[in-house]
Design a protein around this motif. Structure first.
Motif, PDB file in Angstrom:
ATOM      1  N   MET A  70       0.307  -1.226  -0.179  1.00 43.62           N
ATOM      2  CA  MET A  70      -0.043  -0.315  -0.021  1.00 43.62           C
ATOM      3  C   MET A  70       1.235   0.639  -0.009  1.00 43.62           C
ATOM      4  SD  MET A  70      -2.568   1.165   2.245  1.00 43.62           S
ATOM      5  CE  MET A  70      -3.838  -0.462   2.523  1.00 43.62           C
ATOM      6  N   THR A  71       0.919   2.263  -0.954  1.00 42.00           N
ATOM      7  CA  THR A  71       1.584   3.742  -0.855  1.00 42.00           C
ATOM      8  C   THR A  71       0.120   4.458  -0.267  1.00 42.00           C
ATOM      9  OG1 THR A  71       0.294   3.845  -3.078  1.00 42.00           O
ATOM     10  CG2 THR A  71       2.751   2.686  -3.217  1.00 42.00           C
ATOM     11  N   GLY A  72       0.977   5.942  -0.375  1.00 40.80           N
ATOM     12  CA  GLY A  72       0.426   6.933   0.624  1.00 40.80           C
ATOM     13  C   GLY A  72      -0.008   6.675   2.309  1.00 40.80           C
ATOM     14  N   ALA A  77      -6.928   2.541   9.974  1.00 35.42           N
ATOM     15  CA  ALA A  77      -7.136   1.099  10.119  1.00 35.42           C
ATOM     16  C   ALA A  77      -6.271   0.147   9.515  1.00 35.42           C
ATOM     17  CB  ALA A  77      -8.755   0.817   9.921  1.00 35.42           C
ATOM     18  N   ASP A  78      -5.597   0.804   8.755  1.00 38.08           N
ATOM     19  CA  ASP A  78      -4.095   0.383   7.840  1.00 38.08           C
ATOM     20  C   ASP A  78      -3.540   0.240   8.931  1.00 38.08           C
ATOM     21  OD1 ASP A  78      -6.167   0.216   5.316  1.00 38.08           O
ATOM     22  OD2 ASP A  78      -4.833   2.216   5.352  1.00 38.08           O
ATOM     23  N   ARG A 123      -1.334  -3.343   9.641  1.00 34.93           N
ATOM     24  CA  ARG A 123      -0.239  -3.283   9.970  1.00 34.93           C
ATOM     25  C   ARG A 123       0.830  -4.073  11.421  1.00 34.93           C
ATOM     26  NH1 ARG A 123       1.840   2.058   6.208  1.00 34.93           N
ATOM     27  NH2 ARG A 123       0.098   1.336   4.393  1.00 34.93           N
ATOM     28  N   MET A 124      -0.267  -3.010  12.439  1.00 39.60           N
ATOM     29  CA  MET A 124       0.679  -3.761  13.399  1.00 39.60           C
ATOM     30  C   MET A 124       0.347  -5.004  13.775  1.00 39.60           C
ATOM     31  SD  MET A 124       0.667  -0.757  16.454  1.00 39.60           S
ATOM     32  CE  MET A 124      -1.584  -0.651  15.989  1.00 39.60           C
ATOM     33  N   VAL A 125      -0.683  -5.357  13.322  1.00 40.72           N
ATOM     34  CA  VAL A 125      -0.795  -7.264  13.597  1.00 40.72           C
ATOM     35  C   VAL A 125      -0.279  -8.079  12.864  1.00 40.72           C
ATOM     36  CG1 VAL A 125      -2.368  -8.369  13.432  1.00 40.72           C
ATOM     37  CG2 VAL A 125      -3.141  -6.925  14.311  1.00 40.72           C
ATOM     38  N   ALA A 126       0.164  -7.575  11.585  1.00 39.90           N
ATOM     39  CA  ALA A 126       0.936  -8.407  10.719  1.00 39.90           C
ATOM     40  C   ALA A 126       2.396  -7.861  10.477  1.00 39.90           C
ATOM     41  CB  ALA A 126       0.415  -8.371   9.743  1.00 39.90           C
ATOM     42  N   TRP A 128       2.313   4.505  15.642  1.00 40.98           N
ATOM     43  CA  TRP A 128       2.185   3.329  15.582  1.00 40.98           C
ATOM     44  C   TRP A 128       2.179   3.155  14.137  1.00 40.98           C
ATOM     45  CZ3 TRP A 128      -3.184   3.406  18.658  1.00 40.98           C
ATOM     46  CH2 TRP A 128      -2.717   3.158  19.795  1.00 40.98           C
ATOM     47  N   ALA A 129       2.095   4.458  13.134  1.00 38.21           N
ATOM     48  CA  ALA A 129       2.610   4.258  11.388  1.00 38.21           C
ATOM     49  C   ALA A 129       3.824   4.005  11.578  1.00 38.21           C
ATOM     50  CB  ALA A 129       2.284   5.537  11.555  1.00 38.21           C
TER      51      ALA A 129
END
Length: 243
Positions: free
Chosen positions: A1-3, A8-9, A13-16, A210-211
């Motif tokens: 994913m870009t941008g 929710a993303d 991403r944290m879970v992944a 988190w990001a």
């Protein structure tokens, strides 16, 4: 994913990335019955709380894009998962005085829940609460401590927000979904960020941490002698502000 990612993303991403790593650590130093609490949530556990709350919002209150969800709560670990739940359904999170006028109110005040004209969720702040002690004073509200566990552990939104939809309304200022996640470059990669202060700022700072694949240590209460605690928690950034 870009941008720029949506909230929710960021959670996905944290879970992944590392589902078992602590992502939210909570300390309550506020005088009262919850003083001394320490709560630690991994990405997986945080996502579970978010899924249950999002399912409640979507299934019981038909919340989605265009719905306003008022958070009449302190900057607290429960506030964070309710905000993420509202963002998961695509709703607008409203904090501050305007929260009372939202379509749905999430509050720890029985009086506010009883007086709200729409749907209301009554939140118990203690970690081990099984029902709100004063739930009888707000008979029309959802007693979160009693009912949240009945909702599903996985969430699939019926609608996704657009980047231009309002994600956060606070202090007379609206922040769009495309602008609410703003990483702070000087924090570096995977920061461990100490937070305290007003709820709107804590929400945005937590998203920023988190990001960057980081984590948050959220504290409540007026204490200055926290250096030893932060050292033991591995805090790399102290970004606390007064409420």
């Amino acid at each position: 994913m870009t941008g720029t990612p949506l909230p929710a993303d960021v959670l996905a991403r944290m879970v992944a990335s590392d589902p078992g790593r602590p992502r939210l650590t909570w300390y309550d130093d506020e005088p009262g019955p919850t003083c001394g609490e320490r709560i630690e949530l991994s990405a997986r556990v945080l996502a579970n709380w978010v899924a249950k709350a999002a399912n409640l919002l979507q299934d019981d209150a038909a919340a989605g894009p265009g719905t306003t969800v008022g958070l009449d709560l302190p900057a607290h670990w429960r506030s964070l998962y309710w905000a993420l739940a509202a963002w998961s359904v695509g709703a607008t999170v409203v904090v501050g005085d305007a929260a009372a006028g939202a379509d749905l109110l999430v509050t720890d005040s029985p009086a506010a829940a009883a007086g709200h004209g729409g749907d209301a969720v009554l939140v118990s702040l203690p970690a081990l609460a099984r029902s709100h002690l004063d739930a009888g004073a707000a008979p029309g509200a959802v007693d979160e401590a009693r009912e949240l566990s009945t909702h599903g552990d996985h969430f699939s939104p019926m609608s996704d927000p657009e980047a231009g939809d309002v994600a956060l309304a606070a202090g007379g200022h609206d922040t769009a979904y495309g602008d609410v996640v703003v990483p702070v470059e000087q924090w570096g990669a995977a920061p461990r960020v100490a937070l305290a202060g007003g709820l709107d700022r804590v929400l945005c700072a937590a998203l920023a941490a988190w990001a960057a694949d980081g984590s948050v240590v959220l504290v409540r209460g007026d204490r200055d002698d926290l250096q030893d605690r932060f050292a033991s928690e591995g805090v790399t950034v102290d970004s606390r502000q007064s409420a």
